[in-house]
Scaffold this active site. Structure first.
Site, PDB file in Angstrom:
ATOM      1  N   GLU A   1       0.822  -1.215   0.000  1.00 58.67           N
ATOM      2  CA  GLU A   1       0.000   0.000   0.000  1.00 58.67           C
ATOM      3  C   GLU A   1       0.849   1.255   0.000  1.00 58.67           C
ATOM      4  OE1 GLU A   1      -2.786   1.969  -0.773  1.00 58.67           O
ATOM      5  OE2 GLU A   1      -3.848   0.369   0.265  1.00 58.67           O
TER       6      GLU A   1
ATOM      7  N   ASP B   1       1.214   4.034  -3.047  1.00 58.93           N
ATOM      8  CA  ASP B   1       0.732   5.400  -2.868  1.00 58.93           C
ATOM      9  C   ASP B   1       1.834   6.419  -3.126  1.00 58.93           C
ATOM     10  OD1 ASP B   1      -1.670   4.287  -2.138  1.00 58.93           O
ATOM     11  OD2 ASP B   1      -1.441   4.662   0.005  1.00 58.93           O
TER      12      ASP B   1
ATOM     13  N   SER C   1      -7.105   1.636  -4.250  1.00 62.53           N
ATOM     14  CA  SER C   1      -5.898   2.146  -3.595  1.00 62.53           C
ATOM     15  C   SER C   1      -4.993   2.847  -4.600  1.00 62.53           C
ATOM     16  CB  SER C   1      -5.132   0.998  -2.929  1.00 62.53           C
ATOM     17  OG  SER C   1      -5.837   0.471  -1.835  1.00 62.53           O
TER      18      SER C   1
END
Length: 638
Positions: free
Chosen positions: A303, A307, A553
């Site tokens: 994650e 990002d 995401s």
């Protein structure tokens, strides 16, 4: 512009007050079922101590949507005239009459000033009582419930308050709120019973992977197979060099144990943006948060690496990116802990955090972060992207309403808040759907919306894909590879005025052909997502290898990067940040500035889900960003 009915009233389901002179007791809150994993154990001991806490209602909270529209709607004379934190605090502080009314009622019932005290922040009134006294005071009965991990929780099925007190109290704990946080068993190294915090592997929304990339493709003709920054710039027209980076800011939120590895960032940028090699995000530690390296692998680094690699690349090396790293390795953190850190008034708002959902600092159990809770210690950036979410049904209506109001406060201060909409189509995280009694199971058939995606004061971001054998110059479709774009209609929040025209058009022309008992067919509830961006086949450097990653995401930080560049252009010519964008992007003046998505769907709960159609839809919202059109339209606004 007013939200009708008020989302707070809808979420809490509070009863209207009648004549306070007679002051009969009325039902305040009721819980419909015992959540999965819990079971009734015994009646609570009458002589046991129970610390009651009364959360006082905030002033003017029913009008928060109106205030937000004044500074966010492009046709308002006050557009862009954002509030200061002090103005927000003064507007919504509890009224003195609320404090006085509750204290007087408690004193009438035997709780004098030695046992009933107003907290320093004026948000709570705390009462030291026995179970027998609490049951009499609230006209209820307390039980002890046991979780399959061995943890116990005290709760009641419902409770009552006098009519003249109801108007001053949002909720009481401990009562029906069955969101007890399950902590790691003492001395255990397993993940069984670990705290249900959003950063834990497998908890909430998290990206998915199909494994290692065998051969890296970096040309535009390969974007249906592998998404890289060049694909996104071509899809959304993002050709821009920042001009006002010193005035601008962009924040990414991560929750420990999720953490990035600098070596991964450098590996990615060495291929796609060499001038970013060695550049780290600006770390803001919240409640002991840090980029841990004790645990690695996709579940811990996927994650954060995703990002930051894409957010930093798309805004270029000229624009620093802030990383809000929330929570330590023991307690973790919730969205509320993050909100506490960026806005100190939230720590006192409607009584502060809920200890059954939010991490408490200093760690009361030892072994974790021992410093004070971070409260108002970090400044909010102009745009904040979060790629985590809960299911709406995971949380009580009060909890979600309270947090949603805080997002409205951030909007009042000019902050753009983005959340991913979820990866399971009309189902909740993990593919869980609702049953008729409100529980969540894999065999449920009722659509299960996400939160905060359903909050009307954030921008919810769904997912699209470059369709197989298509190019970046052809229309995208809704993501139907590995994940399905989260979307649907809230069960807690009313439809805001700003999206009524768009959603009503959808319901009139493309009404879903499902029984009304499996989705919120009222026509009056908040629809989500608001926008979308690509969420399939992302090339991400994770633990020294490139992997293909999927999820909303991906979509949220990419959208945040694009909006950050819009802010840069406005700031460069002396204008304010765009703030809460929903009233603007749904307005007639912004018609056509998003790329409409009309292919694909978001299956779940044993159905095909909803379908992407012309205009807004509960799969991809208004569509994907067209940066040149967005930039031109926002530069026309004051």
């Amino acid at each position: 512009m007013r939200l009708l009915p008020s989302f707070v009233a809808l979420a809490l389901g509070l009863l209207a007050s009648a004549d306070s002179f007679l002051s009969p007791y009325r039902l305040h809150e009721r819980r419909g079922h015992v959540p999965a994993g819990w079971s009734y154990d015994r009646k609570h001991d009458n002589e046991a101590a129970i610390p009651l806490r009364f959360a006082l209602k905030q002033s003017n909270i029913d009008a928060i949507g109106d205030y937000l529209m004044e500074v966010s709607h492009p046709e308002s004379a006050k557009y862009g005239k954002h509030w200061t934190a002090g103005e927000v605090f003064r507007k919504f502080s509890p009224a003195a009459e609320s404090v006085e009314a509750v204290l007087a009622w408690l004193e009438e019932n035997g709780f004098d000033s030695s046992r009933a005290k107003l907290t320093r922040n004026r948000g709570w009134i705390e009462v030291q009582a026995t179970v027998e006294e609490a049951e009499r005071l609230l006209q209820t009965e307390y039980h002890v419930y046991s979780h399959e991990t061995g943890q116990e929780h005290v709760a009641c099925d419902s409770y009552h308050l006098p009519e003249h007190v109801q108007d001053h109290v949002d909720f009481v704990t401990p009562t029906v709120h069955f969101d007890a946080k399950i902590s790691r068993r003492s001395g255990s190294d397993s993940t069984e019973g670990i705290a249900r915090t959003v950063g834990q592997p497998g908890q909430g929304t998290y990206p998915k992977t199909t494994g290692e990339v065998q051969s890296l493709l970096t040309q535009l003709e390969n974007c249906d197979v592998q998404i890289t920054p060049i694909c996104l710039r071509a899809l959304y027209g993002l050709v821009y060099e920042p001009l006002a980076a010193d005035k601008n800011s962009y924040g990414i939120v991560e929750y420990t144990p999720q953490a990035y590895l600098q070596n991964d960032l450098d590996m990615f940028q060495s291929t796609f943006a060499p001038d970013l090699v060695g550049v780290a995000p600006k770390m803001v530690s919240i409640d002991g948060g840090y980029a841990q390296t004790e645990y690695t692998g996709f579940e811990y680094n996927g994650e954060s690496d995703l990002d930051l690699e894409y957010a930093m690349n798309l805004v270029t090396a000229a624009q620093p990116v802030t990383l809000y790293q929330a929570g330590d390795m023991v307690e973790g953190a919730s969205f509320n802990n993050f909100l506490d850190a960026i806005d100190g008034t939230y720590c006192t708002f409607e009584g502060g955090d809920d200890p059954t959902q939010d991490a408490i600092y200093p760690d009361p159990y030892g072994g974790g972060y021992e410093g004070p809770e971070d409260c108002g210690t970090a400044a909010p950036t102009n745009v904040i992207s979060t790629s985590y979410s809960y299911n709406e049904a995971d949380l009580t209506p009060f909890y979600t309403a309270r947090q949603c109001a805080e997002y409205a406060k951030l909007g009042l201060m000019g902050v753009t808040v983005l959340y991913s909409s979820g990866d399971y189509g009309v189902a909740g995280n993990g593919g869980y759907c609702l049953t008729s009694n409100g529980t969540q199971t894999l065999n449920g058939t009722i659509f299960n919306p996400s939160f905060p995606g359903t909050c009307p004061y954030i921008t919810s971001v769904g997912a699209t894909q470059v369709n197989p054998n298509s190019t970046v110059y052809e229309p995208e479709g809704a993501c139907e590879q590995v994940i399905y774009s989260g979307g649907g209609f809230s069960n807690y929040f009313a439809m805001p005025d700003y999206q009524k025209t768009a959603v009503e058009y959808y319901l009139t022309n493309y009404y879903p052909q499902y029984p009304p008992n499996i989705w919120n067919a009222s026509g009056t509830s908040r629809g989500f997502p608001d926008i979308a961006a690509n969420g399939a086949n992302y090339v991400v450097a994770i633990d020294g290898t490139y992997e293909l990653v999927y999820g909303t995401s991906c979509s949220s930080p990419v959208s945040g990067s694009i909006l950050t560049m819009v802010n840069d252009a406005r700031l460069a010519v002396g204008k304010k940040p765009i703030g809460f964008i929903n009233p603007t992007i749904y307005s007639p003046s912004f018609a056509g500035v998003f790329n409409d998505i009309t292919m694909g769907g978001n299956q779940g709960c044993g159905t095909a889900g909803y379908t992407a159609v012309p205009g807004w839809d509960p799969v991809t919202g208004l569509g994907t960003p067209n940066f040149p059109k967005l930039l031109a339209s926002w530069l026309l606004l004051p």
